[in-house]
Design an enzyme around this catalytic site. Structure first.
Site, short mmCIF file in Angstrom:
data_model
loop_
_atom_site.label_atom_id
_atom_site.label_comp_id
_atom_site.label_asym_id
_atom_site.label_seq_id
_atom_site.Cartn_x
_atom_site.Cartn_y
_atom_site.Cartn_z
N CYS A 1 13.89 -51.91 13.31
CA CYS A 1 13.36 -52.85 12.55
C CYS A 1 14.12 -53.95 11.88
CB CYS A 1 12.50 -51.86 11.31
SG CYS A 1 11.27 -51.11 12.01
N ILE B 1 17.52 -50.08 -1.14
CA ILE B 1 18.23 -49.60 0.33
C ILE B 1 18.13 -50.67 1.18
CG2 ILE B 1 18.12 -47.91 2.18
CD1 ILE B 1 18.19 -46.45 -0.34
N LYS C 1 9.27 -38.37 13.22
CA LYS C 1 10.12 -39.47 14.00
C LYS C 1 11.37 -39.22 13.79
CE LYS C 1 10.36 -43.89 13.01
NZ LYS C 1 11.94 -44.70 12.99
N ASN C 2 11.75 -39.37 12.60
CA ASN C 2 13.35 -39.38 12.30
C ASN C 2 13.96 -38.15 12.24
OD1 ASN C 2 12.89 -42.17 12.11
ND2 ASN C 2 12.58 -42.14 9.61
N ARG D 1 16.88 -48.01 16.32
CA ARG D 1 18.03 -48.08 15.70
C ARG D 1 18.79 -46.47 15.97
NH1 ARG D 1 22.02 -50.15 11.95
NH2 ARG D 1 22.35 -48.18 10.35
N ASP E 1 11.09 -45.71 2.92
CA ASP E 1 9.88 -46.05 4.05
C ASP E 1 8.51 -46.04 3.54
OD1 ASP E 1 11.74 -44.23 6.48
OD2 ASP E 1 11.95 -46.29 5.76
N ARG F 1 5.72 -47.41 17.34
CA ARG F 1 6.88 -46.94 17.41
C ARG F 1 7.00 -45.45 16.72
NH1 ARG F 1 11.10 -49.98 15.14
NH2 ARG F 1 12.45 -47.92 15.28
N ARG G 1 21.99 -53.72 8.39
CA ARG G 1 22.04 -52.30 8.92
C ARG G 1 23.07 -52.37 9.71
NH1 ARG G 1 16.25 -50.50 10.77
NH2 ARG G 1 16.96 -48.41 10.12
N PRO G 2 24.30 -52.22 9.02
CA PRO G 2 25.63 -51.91 9.71
C PRO G 2 26.00 -50.63 10.15
CG PRO G 2 25.93 -52.41 7.41
CD PRO G 2 24.42 -52.64 7.38
N ILE G 3 26.87 -50.36 11.09
CA ILE G 3 27.22 -48.86 11.29
C ILE G 3 28.31 -48.56 11.06
CG2 ILE G 3 25.38 -48.82 13.15
CD1 ILE G 3 27.61 -49.02 15.26
N ASP G 4 29.18 -49.23 9.93
CA ASP G 4 30.63 -49.09 9.71
C ASP G 4 30.82 -47.56 8.99
OD1 ASP G 4 28.88 -50.27 7.26
OD2 ASP G 4 30.48 -49.66 6.11
N GLN G 5 29.84 -47.13 8.46
CA GLN G 5 30.00 -45.64 8.07
C GLN G 5 30.16 -44.69 9.13
OE1 GLN G 5 31.07 -44.80 4.67
NE2 GLN G 5 30.87 -47.18 5.08
C1 EPZ Z 1 17.07 -44.12 8.73
O1 EPZ Z 1 17.64 -45.22 9.10
C2 EPZ Z 1 15.70 -44.22 9.11
N1 EPZ Z 1 15.85 -44.38 10.42
C3 EPZ Z 1 15.04 -45.35 8.42
O2 EPZ Z 1 13.65 -45.18 8.65
C4 EPZ Z 1 15.19 -45.17 6.78
O3 EPZ Z 1 14.41 -46.14 6.33
C5 EPZ Z 1 16.61 -44.74 6.49
O4 EPZ Z 1 17.26 -43.73 7.27
C6 EPZ Z 1 16.71 -44.41 5.06
O5 EPZ Z 1 15.90 -43.46 4.72
C7 EPZ Z 1 15.72 -43.55 11.27
O6 EPZ Z 1 16.22 -42.44 11.07
C8 EPZ Z 1 15.74 -43.83 13.03
P1 EPZ Z 1 20.83 -45.30 6.44
P2 EPZ Z 1 19.19 -45.48 8.89
O7 EPZ Z 1 21.98 -45.40 7.31
O8 EPZ Z 1 19.91 -44.16 9.32
C9 EPZ Z 1 23.36 -49.00 4.67
C10 EPZ Z 1 11.65 -46.10 9.51
O9 EPZ Z 1 11.04 -46.75 8.99
N2 EPZ Z 1 24.34 -48.35 5.81
O10 EPZ Z 1 20.50 -43.99 5.65
O11 EPZ Z 1 19.99 -46.53 9.63
C11 EPZ Z 1 22.28 -49.36 5.39
O12 EPZ Z 1 22.38 -50.81 5.65
C12 EPZ Z 1 13.25 -46.36 9.36
O13 EPZ Z 1 11.30 -44.88 10.12
C13 EPZ Z 1 25.78 -49.14 5.61
O14 EPZ Z 1 25.90 -49.77 4.77
O15 EPZ Z 1 19.50 -45.62 7.47
C14 EPZ Z 1 21.20 -49.13 4.22
O16 EPZ Z 1 21.20 -50.05 3.18
C15 EPZ Z 1 13.19 -47.62 8.85
N3 EPZ Z 1 26.45 -48.55 6.84
C16 EPZ Z 1 21.69 -48.00 3.58
O17 EPZ Z 1 22.76 -47.72 4.14
C17 EPZ Z 1 26.32 -47.76 7.77
O18 EPZ Z 1 27.19 -47.43 8.52
C18 EPZ Z 1 20.87 -46.65 3.93
O19 EPZ Z 1 20.91 -46.77 5.73
C19 EPZ Z 1 25.03 -47.10 7.59
C20 EPZ Z 1 24.08 -47.59 6.50
#
Ligand code: EPZ
Length: 426
Positions: free
Chosen positions: A117, A328, A22-23, A93, A306, A398, A122-126
């Protein structure tokens, strides 16, 4: 409305197939918009996040043609820089990959903020940090994100403050068309990051270092279509591995890249299960008692977050006290209250769950509170004594392709039931 009904207690035996990841599928579908040509994507899982992703890109002009149940032709030559419908974008997401794709291709994009979920803030600041480094002006207001440049994006150096899968992939998707070179540091190393980079390189991009913490992208306008097969889903594979151990069964899990599930295999062996690896499969079996362990979720190649809920079900059945340390997400333990309804003995203190093993879980009516929590309820129902009913199974659908039939084929007494909506008059 639908629910899953399980009469638990059967040991799972036989061969079970893993679908495409999926991802990886979601970002690659959106990356087709960055490519701007005709691409054929194979080994797509039949899940609602893939359907939603295809709906989103077709809403902005991509032409989708299903070649089979698991492969589609995506023609994104006529995609226009319009914004996709909000009701689609905030269903998941991964819709934020549309932003990277449109920014790279058109130099500007306005989109609704992503959903997904409820695992925490789950910010997108990065992601925003990366877009701004590439020369964009970003405004977030009223549930929308507006990303604008005067004449397209320019390659830059980006050092992520935290390891982010989505931020890494989104930056790659945008930067493949940037003027100049982009270097991402502190990048995520997940297999799906590598899969997206491989797909884009098949389309003529110049990406090196994917899978390490430093990724270099030399921008180019010369991208072209390709045919590409999505990697197998390591989390679905891990889910089946846990189900085999939790039901004292023996499953041959086919379509696996063993390297991707090393952390999961290691933990299962530590608990006393048997894991035999083949080129593209693993054989998991377990008899007798499970030993308690400590699990700490980490970015790849660590134990995946996950897999937290699924592994917690197994820890509930271990012979002693285990610990699950979630690093995480601040809201990953929402499944605990549902497991407690099935007799689990779990205490959560901030981001550590202490799990005292019980002899057996007992069936109950529970809810899928998110995607991975939902599939954990399925595993708990398979292992429990009696009839478990799981509501809100749209979360599970999903991310899992045909999971009830896959489990039924290896001996589970499981089926989906449609519940007529009491408020719909016939
Ligand atoms: C991806 O989410 C996956 N989703 C998630 O899987 C998975 O848990 C996650 O990666 C970690 O492996 C998809 O690929 C659609 P991150 P993503 O950015 O990209 C923080 C599932 O069940 N963060 O690696 O959103 C964030 O809050 C889903 O399939 C910031 O602070 O995860 C988290 O604590 C659930 N700022 C950590 O980083 C940002 O701009 C990791 O998030 C982005 C993230």
């Amino acid at each position: 409305m639908e629910k899953i009904v399980i009469d638990g207690g059967n040991a799972l035996h036989g061969r079970i197939e893993v679908s495409g990841m999926k991802n990886a599928a979601v970002p690659i579908i959106f990356a087709c918009v960055a490519v701007g040509d005709i691409c054929v994507i194979e080994n797509l899982p039949c899940i609602s996040d893939v359907e939603t992703s295809l709906e989103i890109i077709s809403s902005i002009g991509a032409r989708i043609r299903y070649l089979s149940e698991n492969s589609v032709e995506i023609d994104s030559r006529d995609v226009s820089p319009a914004s996709a419908p909000c009701e689609l974008v905030n269903k998941m997401r991964g819709s934020y990959y549309l932003i990277g794709a449109m920014l790279g291709r058109f130099g500007s994009v306005m989109a609704g903020l992503p959903g997904g979920c409820d695992l925490g803030a789950r910010p997108i600041d990065q992601h925003i940090k990366a877009f701004e480094a590439l020369g964009a002006e970003v405004t977030v207001d009223g549930g929308f994100i507006d990303v604008q440049t005067k004449s397209g994006i320019t390659g830059a150096g980006i050092y992520f403050d935290c390891v982010t899968v989505g931020g890494t992939i989104n930056t790659i998707i945008a930067a493949v068309r940037a003027k100049g070179t982009t270097i991402i540091e502190n990048a995520a190393r997940e297999p799906h990051v590598v899969d997206v980079a491989n797909f884009l390189n098949y389309c003529g991009a110049n990406i090196t270092g994917a899978g390490t913490d430093t990724i270099k992208i030399k921008g180019t306008e010369d991208l072209h279509g390709c045919s590409y097969a999505i990697i197998p889903d390591m989390i679905e594979a891990g889910t089946f591995m846990i189900a085999a151990a939790a039901t004292h069964g023996r499953l041959y899990i086919n379509n696996v890249i063993p390297k991707h599930i090393d952390a999961i295999s290691a933990k299962l062996v530590e608990m006393g299960a048997s894991v035999e690896e083949f080129d593209d499969a693993v054989l998991v079996s377990h008899k007798g008692a499970l030993s308690p362990v400590t699990i700490k979720t980490m970015p790849y190649p660590g134990f995946p977050t996950d897999m937290n809920p699924q592994a917690a079900v197994l820890l509930c059945l271990a012979n002693g006290t285990s610990r699950m340390h979630e690093t995480i997400y601040e809201n990953r333990f929402r499944y605990v209250e549902e497991l407690k309804r099935m007799g689990a003995n779990i205490r959560v203190d901030k981001n550590i769950a202490t799990i005292m093993g019980v002899d057996q879980l007992s069936a109950a009516t529970v809810r899928a509170v998110d995607l991975r929590a939902g599939v954990a309820m399925v595993i708990a129902g398979l292992a429990a004594r009696g009839r478990t009913e799981i509501d809100d199974i749209y979360h599970i659908e999903r991310g899992y392709d045909n999971i009830t039939n896959k489990f039924k084929a290896v001996g589970a007494n499981i089926h989906k039931v449609v519940i007529p909506d009491p408020f719909v008059t016939i």
